[in-house]
Each structure stands twice: as C-alpha cells, then as structure tokens.
Design a protein around this motif. Structure first.
Motif, PDB file in Angstrom:
ATOM      1  N   ILE A 199       5.607 -35.166 -16.893  1.00 46.94           N
ATOM      2  CA  ILE A 199       4.238 -35.247 -16.472  1.00 46.94           C
ATOM      3  C   ILE A 199       3.346 -34.182 -16.878  1.00 46.94           C
ATOM      4  O   ILE A 199       2.401 -34.629 -17.110  1.00 46.94           O
TER       5      ILE A 199
ATOM      6  N   GLU B 177       2.218 -34.842 -20.185  1.00 48.82           N
ATOM      7  CA  GLU B 177       1.378 -36.275 -20.316  1.00 48.82           C
ATOM      8  C   GLU B 177       2.379 -37.063 -21.228  1.00 48.82           C
ATOM      9  O   GLU B 177       2.142 -37.704 -22.010  1.00 48.82           O
TER      10      GLU B 177
ATOM     11  N   VAL C 150       4.605 -39.051 -20.017  1.00 49.73           N
ATOM     12  CA  VAL C 150       4.801 -40.216 -19.356  1.00 49.73           C
ATOM     13  C   VAL C 150       3.589 -41.358 -19.323  1.00 49.73           C
ATOM     14  O   VAL C 150       2.427 -40.847 -19.202  1.00 49.73           O
ATOM     15  N   SER C 151       3.818 -42.432 -19.772  1.00 46.53           N
ATOM     16  CA  SER C 151       2.647 -43.364 -20.066  1.00 46.53           C
ATOM     17  C   SER C 151       2.096 -44.001 -18.438  1.00 46.53           C
ATOM     18  O   SER C 151       3.098 -43.617 -17.484  1.00 46.53           O
ATOM     19  N   VAL C 152       1.064 -44.105 -18.294  1.00 45.48           N
ATOM     20  CA  VAL C 152       0.698 -44.366 -17.093  1.00 45.48           C
ATOM     21  C   VAL C 152       1.509 -45.471 -16.478  1.00 45.48           C
ATOM     22  O   VAL C 152       1.552 -45.693 -15.051  1.00 45.48           O
ATOM     23  N   ASP C 153       1.904 -46.560 -17.187  1.00 47.90           N
ATOM     24  CA  ASP C 153       2.801 -47.739 -16.804  1.00 47.90           C
ATOM     25  C   ASP C 153       3.909 -47.361 -15.899  1.00 47.90           C
ATOM     26  O   ASP C 153       4.569 -47.811 -15.013  1.00 47.90           O
TER      27      ASP C 153
ATOM     28  N   LEU D   7       4.353 -44.024 -14.643  1.00 53.17           N
ATOM     29  CA  LEU D   7       4.077 -42.644 -13.851  1.00 53.17           C
ATOM     30  C   LEU D   7       4.467 -42.794 -12.282  1.00 53.17           C
ATOM     31  O   LEU D   7       4.996 -42.018 -11.892  1.00 53.17           O
ATOM     32  N   ALA D   8       3.814 -43.877 -11.859  1.00 51.94           N
ATOM     33  CA  ALA D   8       4.339 -44.200 -10.533  1.00 51.94           C
ATOM     34  C   ALA D   8       5.791 -44.002 -10.475  1.00 51.94           C
ATOM     35  O   ALA D   8       6.425 -43.475  -9.456  1.00 51.94           O
TER      36      ALA D   8
ATOM     37  N   LYS E 170       8.244 -42.583 -12.101  1.00 52.40           N
ATOM     38  CA  LYS E 170       8.517 -41.178 -12.102  1.00 52.40           C
ATOM     39  C   LYS E 170       8.337 -40.345 -11.106  1.00 52.40           C
ATOM     40  O   LYS E 170       8.925 -39.658 -10.368  1.00 52.40           O
TER      41      LYS E 170
END
Length: 68
Positions: free
Chosen positions: A21, A24, A26-29, A31-32, A34
């Motif tokens: 995180i 960065e 981790v993709s936005v897709d 992130l939640a 993770k």
C-alpha cells in the motif's frame, strides 16, 4: 481466518500488505480487499497478544505464590 495461522505469519502478511500500500503496488481494484485483510490480521494479532499477555501474567502469579 485460517485455522493454522500463527502470529508470525499474520504479522509478516500484514507487513507485506502495508509495504504494498505504501509503495502504491496495489491497484485501486484490490485496495479495499487488501485493507479488509489487513484489518482481519490486525484483529488476529491483537487477540493473540492479549491472550499471550494473560497467560504470561497467570504463570507469573503462580510462580509468585509458590513457596521458596
């Protein structure tokens, strides 16, 4: 949570997630997903630490009550 998860494995995974995180990676897709997993790992680690503290305190009290 996995049945054979231990503190070291949970902490290691949590550290990895935090690094991903922070960098960065981790993709936005995902992130939640993770962040949710990190939350679960934090709860597991806190529970494990509290349990260990209770056990250690119990052992110390038993040792203090034993005659020399």
């Amino acid at each position: 949570m996995e049945k054979n998860l231990n503190y070291e494995a949970a902490y290691s995974e949590l550290t990895q997630i935090a690094q991903e995180i922070e960098t960065e990676a981790v993709s936005v897709d995902v992130l939640a997903e993770k962040v949710k997993r990190a939350s679960e790992l934090i709860a597991f680690c806190q529970t494990k630490l509290r349990s260990t503290e209770t056990e250690v305190n119990k052992i110390i009290k038993q040792m203090e009550n034993q005659p020399l």
